[in-house]
Design a protein around this motif. Structure first.
Motif, short mmCIF file in Angstrom:
data_model
loop_
_atom_site.label_atom_id
_atom_site.label_comp_id
_atom_site.label_asym_id
_atom_site.label_seq_id
_atom_site.Cartn_x
_atom_site.Cartn_y
_atom_site.Cartn_z
N ARG A 105 60.55 -30.06 -8.66
CA ARG A 105 61.73 -30.26 -7.82
C ARG A 105 62.90 -30.66 -8.72
O ARG A 105 62.73 -31.36 -9.72
N ARG A 130 60.68 -25.39 -0.87
CA ARG A 130 59.36 -26.03 -0.98
C ARG A 130 58.24 -25.18 -0.37
O ARG A 130 57.16 -25.05 -0.96
N SER A 131 58.48 -24.59 0.78
CA SER A 131 57.42 -23.80 1.41
C SER A 131 57.05 -22.59 0.56
O SER A 131 55.88 -22.20 0.47
N ASN A 132 58.05 -21.97 -0.09
CA ASN A 132 57.77 -20.83 -0.96
C ASN A 132 56.98 -21.26 -2.19
O ASN A 132 56.09 -20.53 -2.65
N VAL A 133 57.30 -22.43 -2.72
CA VAL A 133 56.57 -22.94 -3.89
C VAL A 133 55.12 -23.22 -3.53
O VAL A 133 54.20 -22.89 -4.30
N LEU A 134 54.90 -23.81 -2.37
CA LEU A 134 53.53 -24.08 -1.93
C LEU A 134 52.75 -22.78 -1.75
O LEU A 134 51.56 -22.70 -2.07
N LYS A 137 51.75 -21.49 -5.16
CA LYS A 137 50.62 -22.25 -5.70
C LYS A 137 49.32 -21.82 -5.03
O LYS A 137 48.27 -21.73 -5.69
N GLU A 138 49.36 -21.54 -3.73
CA GLU A 138 48.17 -21.09 -3.02
C GLU A 138 47.74 -19.70 -3.50
O GLU A 138 46.55 -19.43 -3.68
N ARG A 141 46.13 -20.11 -6.90
CA ARG A 141 44.78 -20.66 -6.78
C ARG A 141 43.79 -19.58 -6.36
O ARG A 141 42.70 -19.46 -6.94
#
Length: 223
Positions: A105, A130-134, A137-138, A141
């Motif tokens: 951030r 933030r939602s795009n970053v999450l 990351k998903e 993974r």
């Protein structure tokens, strides 16, 4: 093949739904069909011959298992190999994107943080992202879990000028997570009195690294 088709969750469960959605969005199978149809007849016949041999082996060795499992009974085609190639290439490029290594951030990017982490490996985002970053990351993974860094490993090379017998030496290892399947397979091909020993990747009609009685062949880069 299930990963490229976007049907992996039917085999391993709901955890793979992210992979299925991504593969279907990228439409590996559709693009593979286009490429396959545009191939020269000679190269198309190579892929078809590989698929024919694979289908014969599956029918002979795994027909009973396929009948009672969720693997499906539809035969392989040359298009499937092209789809797997497209899938491996895209996911490998995704994992190599340096901006995915360290995502911060903007408010947390202090002078100390900037000094510790190389700028080439960092990216910044604000709260609206933030939602795009999450999601990124998903995706990372899931790709690491089900595909992995298939073309990575350890390698070394010693030139002939530094060996006692004046023969160059090089060796390397290949990563294979094995969470869904072992990606790399040893192969031995016997054609009359000729023998080729090497390594191939699942779904690929190539000996990527190997040797015969005359020479050895392999390759890697240090990028």
């Amino acid at each position: 093949r299930a990963i490229a088709r976007g049907t992996l969750s039917s085999l391993v469960g709901e955890d793979a739904l992210v992979m299925d959605k991504l593969s279907r969005t990228l439409h590996f199978t559709g693009e593979a069909e286009k490429i396959y149809q545009q191939l020269d007849k000679k190269y198309k016949s190579y892929l078809d011959a590989y698929a024919k041999g694979l289908n014969a082996f599956l029918k002979k060795s795994y027909s009973d298992i396929s009948a009672v499992s969720r693997l499906g009974s539809d035969e392989w085609g040359g298009q499937d190999t092209v789809a797997i190639l497209l899938m491996l290439d895209w996911y490998s490029s995704f994992l190599k994107n340096r901006e995915h290594v360290f995502m911060f951030r903007k408010s947390s990017l202090t002078r100390e943080v900037r000094r510790l982490f190389p700028p080439s490996l960092t990216s910044e985002y604000d709260e609206s992202d933030r939602s795009n970053v999450l999601l990124m990351k998903e995706l990372t993974r899931s790709i690491k879990k089900y595909v992995g860094s298939y073309n990575r490993g350890l390698g070394f090379y010693i030139p002939s000028s530094m060996t006692a017998d004046e023969k160059s030496v090089h060796a390397f290892s290949l990563e294979s997570l094995g969470n869904v399947y072992p990606l790399w397979y040893p192969v031995r091909i016997q054609i009359k009195d000729k023998t080729i020993i090497g390594v191939t990747a699942i779904g690929m009609p190539y000996v990527l690294d190997g040797k015969n009685a005359a020479f050895a062949f392999s390759g890697f880069n240090l990028s």
